[in-house]
Design an enzyme around this catalytic site. Structure first.
Site, PDB file in Angstrom:
ATOM      1  N   GLY A 156       0.617  -3.315   3.449  1.00  0.00           N
ATOM      2  CA  GLY A 156       1.938  -2.365   3.814  1.00  0.00           C
ATOM      3  C   GLY A 156       1.723  -1.708   5.159  1.00  0.00           C
ATOM      4  N   ARG A 157       2.633  -0.659   5.300  1.00  0.00           N
ATOM      5  CA  ARG A 157       2.742  -0.090   6.426  1.00  0.00           C
ATOM      6  C   ARG A 157       1.395   0.592   7.008  1.00  0.00           C
ATOM      7  NH1 ARG A 157       8.359   2.267   4.639  1.00  0.00           N
ATOM      8  NH2 ARG A 157       7.197   1.921   2.788  1.00  0.00           N
ATOM      9  N   ILE A 158       0.795   1.089   6.023  1.00  0.00           N
ATOM     10  CA  ILE A 158      -0.572   1.794   6.248  1.00  0.00           C
ATOM     11  C   ILE A 158      -1.775   0.675   6.451  1.00  0.00           C
ATOM     12  CG2 ILE A 158      -2.418   3.230   5.255  1.00  0.00           C
ATOM     13  CD1 ILE A 158       0.058   4.972   3.546  1.00  0.00           C
ATOM     14  N   ARG A 179       0.411  -9.068  -1.866  1.00  0.00           N
ATOM     15  CA  ARG A 179       1.463  -9.944  -2.936  1.00  0.00           C
ATOM     16  C   ARG A 179       1.880 -10.896  -2.137  1.00  0.00           C
ATOM     17  NH1 ARG A 179       5.031  -5.307  -4.973  1.00  0.00           N
ATOM     18  NH2 ARG A 179       4.697  -4.900  -2.897  1.00  0.00           N
ATOM     19  N   ILE A 238      -8.668   4.443  -0.078  1.00  0.00           N
ATOM     20  CA  ILE A 238      -7.544   5.333   0.251  1.00  0.00           C
ATOM     21  C   ILE A 238      -6.477   5.339  -0.722  1.00  0.00           C
ATOM     22  CG2 ILE A 238      -8.381   6.061   2.345  1.00  0.00           C
ATOM     23  CD1 ILE A 238      -6.085   4.477   3.800  1.00  0.00           C
ATOM     24  N   ALA A 239      -6.200   4.521  -1.581  1.00  0.00           N
ATOM     25  CA  ALA A 239      -5.009   4.057  -2.153  1.00  0.00           C
ATOM     26  C   ALA A 239      -4.751   4.902  -3.336  1.00  0.00           C
ATOM     27  CB  ALA A 239      -5.200   2.755  -2.491  1.00  0.00           C
ATOM     28  N   ARG A 240      -5.354   4.571  -4.679  1.00  0.00           N
ATOM     29  CA  ARG A 240      -5.245   5.548  -5.478  1.00  0.00           C
ATOM     30  C   ARG A 240      -6.391   5.295  -6.576  1.00  0.00           C
ATOM     31  NH1 ARG A 240      -1.831   8.092  -3.837  1.00  0.00           N
ATOM     32  NH2 ARG A 240       0.291   8.460  -4.742  1.00  0.00           N
ATOM     33  N   GLU A 269      -8.736  11.979 -11.164  1.00  0.00           N
ATOM     34  CA  GLU A 269      -8.852  13.192 -10.237  1.00  0.00           C
ATOM     35  C   GLU A 269      -7.960  14.240 -10.754  1.00  0.00           C
ATOM     36  OE1 GLU A 269      -7.695  10.817  -6.766  1.00  0.00           O
ATOM     37  OE2 GLU A 269      -5.946  12.270  -6.669  1.00  0.00           O
ATOM     38  N   HIS A 287      -8.812  13.536  -1.843  1.00  0.00           N
ATOM     39  CA  HIS A 287      -7.654  12.925  -1.399  1.00  0.00           C
ATOM     40  C   HIS A 287      -6.594  13.728  -0.574  1.00  0.00           C
ATOM     41  CE1 HIS A 287      -3.987  11.151  -4.142  1.00  0.00           C
ATOM     42  NE2 HIS A 287      -3.608  11.327  -2.710  1.00  0.00           N
ATOM     43  N   ILE A 288      -7.176  13.619   0.658  1.00  0.00           N
ATOM     44  CA  ILE A 288      -6.906  14.302   1.667  1.00  0.00           C
ATOM     45  C   ILE A 288      -6.359  13.469   2.989  1.00  0.00           C
ATOM     46  CG2 ILE A 288      -8.106  16.417   1.467  1.00  0.00           C
ATOM     47  CD1 ILE A 288     -10.052  15.517   3.693  1.00  0.00           C
TER      48      ILE A 288
HETATM   49  C1  8YV Z   1      -0.339  12.800  -0.991  1.00  0.00           C
HETATM   50  C2  8YV Z   1      -0.502  10.423  -1.260  1.00  0.00           C
HETATM   51  O1  8YV Z   1      -1.150  13.741  -0.380  1.00  0.00           O
HETATM   52  O2  8YV Z   1       1.826  10.147  -0.408  1.00  0.00           O
HETATM   53  C3  8YV Z   1       0.765   9.497  -1.276  1.00  0.00           C
HETATM   54  O3  8YV Z   1       0.819   8.648  -1.997  1.00  0.00           O
HETATM   55  O4  8YV Z   1      -1.385  10.084  -1.857  1.00  0.00           O
HETATM   56  C4  8YV Z   1      -0.948  11.634  -0.677  1.00  0.00           C
HETATM   57  O5  8YV Z   1      -0.140  11.368   0.806  1.00  0.00           O
HETATM   58  C5  8YV Z   1      -0.471  13.101  -2.562  1.00  0.00           C
HETATM   59  O6  8YV Z   1       0.032  12.098  -3.302  1.00  0.00           O
HETATM   60  C6  8YV Z   1       0.290  14.464  -2.880  1.00  0.00           C
HETATM   61  O7  8YV Z   1       1.673  14.294  -3.111  1.00  0.00           O
END
Ligand code: 8YV
Length: 332
Positions: A156-158, A179, A238-240, A269, A287-288
């Site tokens: 995606g964009r990121i 996908r 850095i996803a989830r 988390e 998660h920063i």
């Molecule tokens: C947020 C993120 O800091 O945008 C997202 O999906 O994971 C992070 O940028 C976090 O979800 C807080 O809302």
């Protein structure tokens, strides 16, 4: 008619709260407590709208418990904390905050990749512990970054931002899995080549995960996938949380079946799998990835803009769903 009632479910910039107060009756959360789904439902029972973050779960039962609720604006691009189907069926609008965090998050993905490959935090801990006595030829020798093969899962964009940084800034050969394939113009702009997931895992020197979390992406990287990776490879998430099987990763890191990992997100988390805290070859951050002052302010303002535009009748700026209009009791 009185102003709509809004819950701001977590602490937020004072100037954003002030903006919201010009349009709404705002109930804030000045102590920045994280509420359970039951507490959140109780807070939302008399609200017309809400500004949430990734830590608030809007589960299946919530819309029925909150009959006035018409919109939930998430201050995040990801929205796996929402049961979107249930919200759509109940007529609740969902919005997110795409675009404003893309480049900042891609910067952080690259920072984590660099820190992981070059053992930045591990070597800093060594120095701070007073263990640095002399230079030596192999002290904290890590993995090369420039000129290596970067594999991106989730384009995606990121993901595209990370591809551009790798290809244009570090001369990396970029392969990706997604996908669907990007259109050829975008592929050539990102200098990225589509490959099967297995080929990516077998051949990449650095694997970065940037895909959304859902039932299909759960444990995209588990023991089988880790076993495909090169023993010299690094993995960045850095996803989830939940996209990686953290227990399997901790074991692979302990047994040095891959070289190192960089993780900004975790299963369950803010709890972190104890096996990850135990191994030196992992960089851990809380998660920063989107956390710069400017980007967090832009995210909060976009969430506020969505609420304001929605209640003005202009429609949300960045909708996630297209629910039918919810019929509610008139405002009091
Ligand atoms: C947020 C993120 O800091 O945008 C997202 O999906 O994971 C992070 O940028 C976090 O979800 C807080 O809302």
């Amino acid at each position: 008619m009185s102003k709509p009632r809004i819950l701001v479910a977590r602490g937020v910039f004072p100037q954003v709260l002030q903006r919201l107060e010009q349009h709404f009756q705002v109930q804030a959360n000045p102590r920045d407590e994280v509420w359970t789904p039951q507490q959140l439902a109780a807070q939302l029972a008399d609200k017309d709208g809400a500004l949430t973050t990734g830590s608030e779960r809007i589960d299946r039962s919530l819309p029925a418990a909150c009959p006035r609720l018409r919109i939930v604006a998430n201050m995040a691009v990801g929205y796996n904390n929402f049961d979107v189907d249930a919200m759509t069926a109940a007529g609740v609008q969902c919005t997110n905050t795409p675009d404003v965090l893309t480049e900042t998050t891609a910067d952080f993905g690259f920072a984590l990749l660099m820190a992981t490959a070059r053992r930045v935090t591990e070597s800093e801990h060594f120095l701070r512990a007073g263990r640095w006595k002399q230079w030596s030829y192999d002290m904290f020798a890590g993995a090369e970054v420039h000129g290596t093969r970067l594999g991106i899962i989730g384009m995606g964009r990121i993901g595209q931002g990370i591809a551009r940084r790798g290809a244009h800034g570090f001369g990396m050969e970029v392969v990706y899995h997604n996908r669907s394939r990007l259109d050829p113009a975008l592929e050539s702009e990102c200098k990225a080549r589509y490959v099967a997931k297995e080929e990516l895992l077998r051949t990449a020197d650095h694997v970065v995960l940037v895909l959304p979390y859902n039932a299909t992406s759960h444990h995209t990287i588990a023991a089988t996938e880790l076993a495909l990776m090169k023993p010299t490879a690094t993995l960045v998430n850095i996803a989830r949380g939940g996209i990686v099987d953290d227990a399997a990763l901790a074991q692979a890191l302990r047994e040095r079946r891959i070289a190192a990992a960089g993780l900004d997100v975790f299963e369950g988390e803010p709890q972190v799998h104890p096996g990850l805290l135990d191994v030196p070859n992992v960089v851990l951050t809380p998660h920063i990835a989107s956390a710069t002052v400017g980007t967090r302010l832009a995210m909060a303002n976009l969430a506020a803009d969505n609420l304001i535009a929605f209640f003005d009748g202009r429609g949300p700026l960045t909708p996630v769903n297209t629910p039918a209009v919810r019929t509610i009791a008139p405002s009091i």
